[in-house]
Design an enzyme around this catalytic site. Sequence first.
Site, PDB file in Angstrom:
ATOM      1  N   LYS A  24     -64.246-121.314 -17.654  1.00 32.33           N
ATOM      2  CA  LYS A  24     -65.630-120.712 -17.678  1.00 32.33           C
ATOM      3  C   LYS A  24     -65.624-119.412 -18.353  1.00 32.33           C
ATOM      4  O   LYS A  24     -64.544-118.686 -18.267  1.00 32.33           O
ATOM      5  CB  LYS A  24     -66.260-120.504 -16.358  1.00 32.33           C
ATOM      6  CG  LYS A  24     -67.579-119.840 -16.328  1.00 32.33           C
ATOM      7  CD  LYS A  24     -67.811-119.873 -14.832  1.00 32.33           C
ATOM      8  CE  LYS A  24     -69.479-119.407 -14.224  1.00 32.33           C
ATOM      9  NZ  LYS A  24     -69.979-119.495 -12.856  1.00 32.33           N
ATOM     10  N   SER A  36     -74.289-121.626 -12.387  1.00 33.25           N
ATOM     11  CA  SER A  36     -73.975-121.147 -13.615  1.00 33.25           C
ATOM     12  C   SER A  36     -72.834-121.323 -14.359  1.00 33.25           C
ATOM     13  O   SER A  36     -72.931-121.209 -15.558  1.00 33.25           O
ATOM     14  CB  SER A  36     -73.746-119.286 -13.473  1.00 33.25           C
ATOM     15  OG  SER A  36     -72.587-119.286 -12.681  1.00 33.25           O
ATOM     16  N   SER A  60     -72.701-121.834  -7.900  1.00 29.10           N
ATOM     17  CA  SER A  60     -72.345-121.979  -9.438  1.00 29.10           C
ATOM     18  C   SER A  60     -71.658-123.090  -9.972  1.00 29.10           C
ATOM     19  O   SER A  60     -71.303-123.467 -10.935  1.00 29.10           O
ATOM     20  CB  SER A  60     -72.052-120.536 -10.054  1.00 29.10           C
ATOM     21  OG  SER A  60     -73.176-119.595 -10.036  1.00 29.10           O
TER      22      SER A  60
END
Lengths: 484, 465
Positions: free
Chosen positions: A75, A150, A174
């Site tokens: 990420k 996210s 997330s």
Amino acid sequence: MLSAREIVSRVKSGELKVTEIVESTFDRVSKTEDRLNCYVTILQEEALKRARLLDESASKGKVHGRLFGVPVAVKDNICTKGVRTTCSSRILANFKPVYNATVIERLEREGAVIIGKTNMDEFAMGVSTETSYFGPTRNPWDLTRVPGGSSGGSAAAVAAGEATVALGSDTGGSIRCPASFCSIVGLKPTYGSVSRYGLIAYANSLEQIGPMARDVYDCALLFSVIAGHDPRDSTSVNLKPKDYTVFLREEVKGVKIGVPKEFFGEGTQKVVEETVWKAVHKLEDLGAEYDTCSLPSLEYALAAYYIIAMSEASSNLARYDGLRYGYSEEFTDTDWFTYIAKVRRNGFGPEVRRRIILGTFTLSSGYYNRYYLKALKVRTLIRMDFEKAFKRFDVLAAPTMPTPPFKLGEKIENPLELYMCDIDTVPANLAGLPSISIPCGFTTSGLPVGLQLIAPPFREDLLFRVAYTFEKNTGYVKEEPEVI
Amino acid sequence: MKTKLFCGCPSDYRGKKPNTNVCPVCLGLPGTLPVVNKKAVEYAVMAAAALNCKINHKILFFRKNYFYPDLPKNFQISQYDRAGGLPIGTDGYVEIKVKNAKKKVRIGRVHLEEDPGRLTYLGPIDRSPYTLVDYNRSGIALLEIVTLPDLNSPKEARILLRKLRSILEHLGVFDGSLEGAMRCDANVSIEGGSRVEIKNISSFKEVERALTYEIIRQRDLLSKERRVLRETRHWDERRRVTISLRTKEEEQDYRYFPEPDLPVFLLDDTFIKNVVSSMPELPDARIERFKKMYGLPEYDAEVLVADKRIADFFEECVKLYNQPKKISNWVMSDVLRYLYENNLEIHESKLSPKHLVEMIKMIDEGEISGKIAKKVLPEMIVTGKDPREIVKEKNLLRISSIQEIKALIKTVFEENRKAVEDALKDEKAIHFLVGQVMRKTRGRADPELTHNLIKEELDKLKKAN
Ligand SMILES: [Zn+2]
């Protein structure tokens, strides 16, 4: 698609070369990335170079590492030395960290190959990966829909085979939200079990880096690699490293499952409710026991979560002022406050600005007691409610998301509706508990539904065991999205 | 303390090129986290105990949020006394001596925080065309000591600061010889006005100056029936004036909240006990010891102990030559005066205890006179040379040879016939002749011997008459 477990064993046996694996991963990337937009930065050259190095040492009989040759997506809020780390924000679009996050060091030590940095909601603020400065990521199961957020880029990459496993981060859901929306496995670890050193903070007291994978084994494997004490993170807990894959056996006999009614509130779609209950009954068939229960303080969880997260964010994001790194503006003949304001107005997207402003408000004198302190009190109550529930139950089961993946653009104009999506995931963050999302079925139109399991602190072993048993006795993880 | 408060960078940044004494943590780079330096907590506890504070067992850090280019994170990790926060020490006091009377100055709190970086301007702050930032200092542990409004004059402020410095130096908490190691924000409030804070004061002398200026400024305003605004002002050392930085209305809301990256940690009783019991001798105790052990008057002991390095210097000397009173006299008068007049600190001088002692021994053994010693001392301070060497080089050794002095007396008598006449009549006039001999030898002739020899010569002349 090969799992991480299979890759490591085939590389060790000499059956496969790391270069072949990495090349086939980029092959997949070249076929689907245009449609999905999983990555902010693709590290093809670097990854192939590393693959060749690993092959070289393998040819000398040196095959060390639990992730030897495994393609990993990371990420883009996790710092990678010399590789830009953007948080999907314009303000960090050119930011290259000078150091590696602890989790990156651990991945590299175990022979992993980093494929790229994945797209996300800007600064992890969102549930749809639509607030990214680099454009939205699409759901591999339905390109008109969001992958969740996210960590949407990580989830979509893993689901579509653009990576074997991925790292995400979970502040209020997330990891679990996109895991649920993309039908993969995602774990939000116990607060303090994975080092946050190198994770660009959104809300420090809530978030953890965690593993995302296509099955429970790979998830447990990746977790075993990244978990463990780190002296550079004062909130990291001093626990001995463990191999969590040893807990994976098909056994849920006598496991007591609590189903809290607060997780099936107003906004929960019927199809989700039914699918999750079906999963609970499946576990019962496999030998577990269940009962419903209630955690009354959860009514205030969402409000408390947003107050705490935004308050912390308003302070964490203050450092982006265009003076030292990141996005900057032409210096004009003004004072620096005007300059900083201009940088921040143009460097942050609207959702990030909204949360900074709200967080600044909730911390300001006169409102601090009314909002921030009260939210901390709610947090304590929620923790106590969970403690009470865990006296009766071993794990709690709930939907991960109240709805299946929604359409791109459907909610982005309505922040409150988006915030409501976090309702089932934030309690675990507020209480610091480990929580896993696993695929538990599909709607009639083929959209994934996720089952969330929550355990007491540091009982990831139990989550993995229950999830593994469920997975082995259902066929959901074998389903592949059509985009492939 | 060797390292910064939350990272492993050295805390001695002096002499380093700007922005080289830094790491990702003290630059506040994205993703970095603070880790508390345990030694800093230990020192803070020790300082709080030495200032008679109540030690709080819970160590909590708060974020103080404000935008300023010297703060790499745009917040400062500090401690706070409200909203559930607790500084390390609270409710203490320091005893100072003002005009021979003891006075207690209350300490509100003692807390730890990180130092921001340093801003550099071209010329005065309000006229500089640009600002440069150096983060070498960023993240160094600062111990903030807040007094309650108990000081009544700029001079008292200076006395308090000296006392605080001496206490902290005795604890070994910091090295006061380093530039910027001790800084002070001073507040002034006079009747009919409001509280004004003055920042950027670099030394004790400047504190007194800034406060004096500010009191005059405020009195002047009030006498013209104008308001004294509640504000923060900047001390411009060069122009010797205070400049308004911001008024109360412009004061920031610092939005304090608990630092989420640093969990609360608890100090147990044994930790505190160990720290307190390992505390070195404090100035007040040392003054008492100097009085008892060396038989020094209270005033002397106080002057010596006011600066730890002076006191250490004195004790080093006494170890080498057990003449405490003599040594203390030399240190207090000639050494300190020279340092003061030349704006030097003892560590900046090259004088060693060994050489000072040697010089005193030379006087005691009649090799040089006290007057000669006073001439030799400044050179010892500046060059660090052995007094014997200086005396030799400059030919300052005492002349004790009867022959040599007799020859000189002969010349003096020839040159001063009138004075010899006078001396023959009046005994007192002999001093003039002694003075002449001393002048010819630049003070090197043994005065007693010279006096006796002249008397002898005069007696001879008397008899001859
Ligand atoms: Zn540092």
